[in-house]
Design an enzyme around this catalytic site. Sequence first.
Site, PDB file in Angstrom:
ATOM      1  N   GLU A 133       0.787  -1.233   0.000  1.00  0.00           N
ATOM      2  CA  GLU A 133       0.000   0.000   0.000  1.00  0.00           C
ATOM      3  C   GLU A 133       0.821   1.287   0.000  1.00  0.00           C
ATOM      4  O   GLU A 133       0.409   2.277  -0.600  1.00  0.00           O
ATOM      5  CB  GLU A 133      -0.930  -0.002   1.222  1.00  0.00           C
ATOM      6  N   SER A 401     -48.409 -33.629  -7.284  1.00  0.00           N
ATOM      7  CA  SER A 401     -48.833 -34.852  -6.585  1.00  0.00           C
ATOM      8  C   SER A 401     -48.409 -34.908  -5.128  1.00  0.00           C
ATOM      9  O   SER A 401     -48.960 -35.704  -4.354  1.00  0.00           O
ATOM     10  CB  SER A 401     -48.295 -36.078  -7.319  1.00  0.00           C
TER      11      SER A 401
END
Length: 561
Positions: A133, A401
């Site tokens: 960074e 069903s």
Amino acid sequence: MPRTPQRPHKPSKRLAPESKGGLTRAVATMRRAWRKQPGNKKPAAGRSGIGFMLMKWCFVACIWGTILGSVVLAYYAHDLPDVSTLNEIKKRPSVTLVTRDGTILANYGDLYGKFAQYRDLPPFLVKAVLATEDRRFYDHFGVDIFGLARAVVTNMRSGYVAQGGSTITQQLAKNVFLTSERSMKRKIQEMLLALWLERRFSKAQILAMYLNRVYLGGGAFGVDAASERYFGKELKELNQKEMALLAGLLKAPSRFAPTNDPELAEKRATQVLLNMVDAEFITEAQAKKAMKQKFGTEGTRVKVSHGIMYFSDWIMDVLTGYVGQIQQDLRVKVTLDAKLQAQAEEALAKLLDAEGEKQKASQGALVAMRPDGAVAAMVGGRAYTKSQFNRATQAQRQPGSSFKYFVYLAALEAGANPEMMFEDKPIQMKGWSPENYSRRHEGEMTMRQAFATSNNSIAVQISEQVGRNNVIAMARRLGINSPMLSTPSVALGTNEVNLLELTGAYAHVANGGESVFPYGIEEIRVAQDDGKGELLYRRIDGSGTLVLAPGVVTQMADLMQ
């Protein structure tokens, strides 16, 4: 009268014209003598004038630049955020969902861990962050002029924003005081706040504040929370590869999170280790050794898939019904079995791959439930990342069903038995005639045979004899809350229900006829590090209300075999 004596006349000091000309000639003679000396030359025509003008206008430009710069800074500085809020953390209450064995399924809200002082931060983690960074962190004054210039050149060459020039101090200023808005005002205010931070705090304090406040994905803020979120460990227990990944998450938390894409997370951790080698923080041999390490604790953690989010979202939808508005951090123990969940997702994926195209089905859902209603697995769709619609709880579908279950229960409760004879024959009711799947009729058969072959004609006959309203009442008693119309076709499942309530209805027989309410929450506590926060809710196991007679349950179980 005697005359006043007059002063004697003095000659004027002003030079006569001829004397002035003589002086001019003398000066000219002196100039010629000076030019004859070594190293003395006549200035080039106009050079001294141009140089003077350049100096003059540069000076003027500096003055105006300073004035304009001061005006610009004053304009952007007049509404800077209140820096007194530096130590205030405004967060949404977090909700952590865990299984019985402690596996973390999901985090909602903002999750903050323990504040780690600089001396408590692993040195390897600090080096990984700086290498990735801000390598000049200890050299700049909050704004890295060289880094900013390098980023501008790189972005101009690439034609898009390929590299950022923000320092760690600037990122801290943005995270604490500002938003992620992309604007010139935000950038200038970020720089001003960075300068203030550098003057107010030491480099060690700035780095500690940054690593304890930065967002690392999954609702986790700070390296301690992220360590627990992704690896189930304390910060000091992380291996070097895990620390490298935490540093790598700073660029794009959600994208590189191991819970999102393990392969991409591996690549990101490797890149951070290579960055550390390039920055000369570690050697190539140390980087290669770290690359061979694993994420997480082998054998103790279950891989949490995206599919679990269907279950997690369902829990969050019902949570307020248990505790009201969420105003504090909560830890919720849930019923889901992570291993069974993984098997359920795999089973559904295989089924869709094998039968989906033939059945014209691109999606599916699955609910696995214990007899008492505890949901052990829930799959709401093929891929949560592509569709968050939960087909297990939100989709209303015709059960077909499977609804005959209620027809036969109503018949058994009315006195029928599995050996009772019925005739499979064509029937017609108000212009509607049910057809069997086989497109033919088999004549006489027992109720047991009719149930086993899922005969449509006999199911409708039984429904009409028992009374379709009694069939609907049975479904309501067993937990079907979806709207149902009393029509002859109700026996064949033409009304829509959702999968969760249908599964709960079937569980009544498995539960011996006692009432079943699908649930996913076992315990709710106020979140504490020791897991012993205040108890807000706990499910008490016990016998439910008997809603089906034991004889009916026995006969239905016999039919279902």
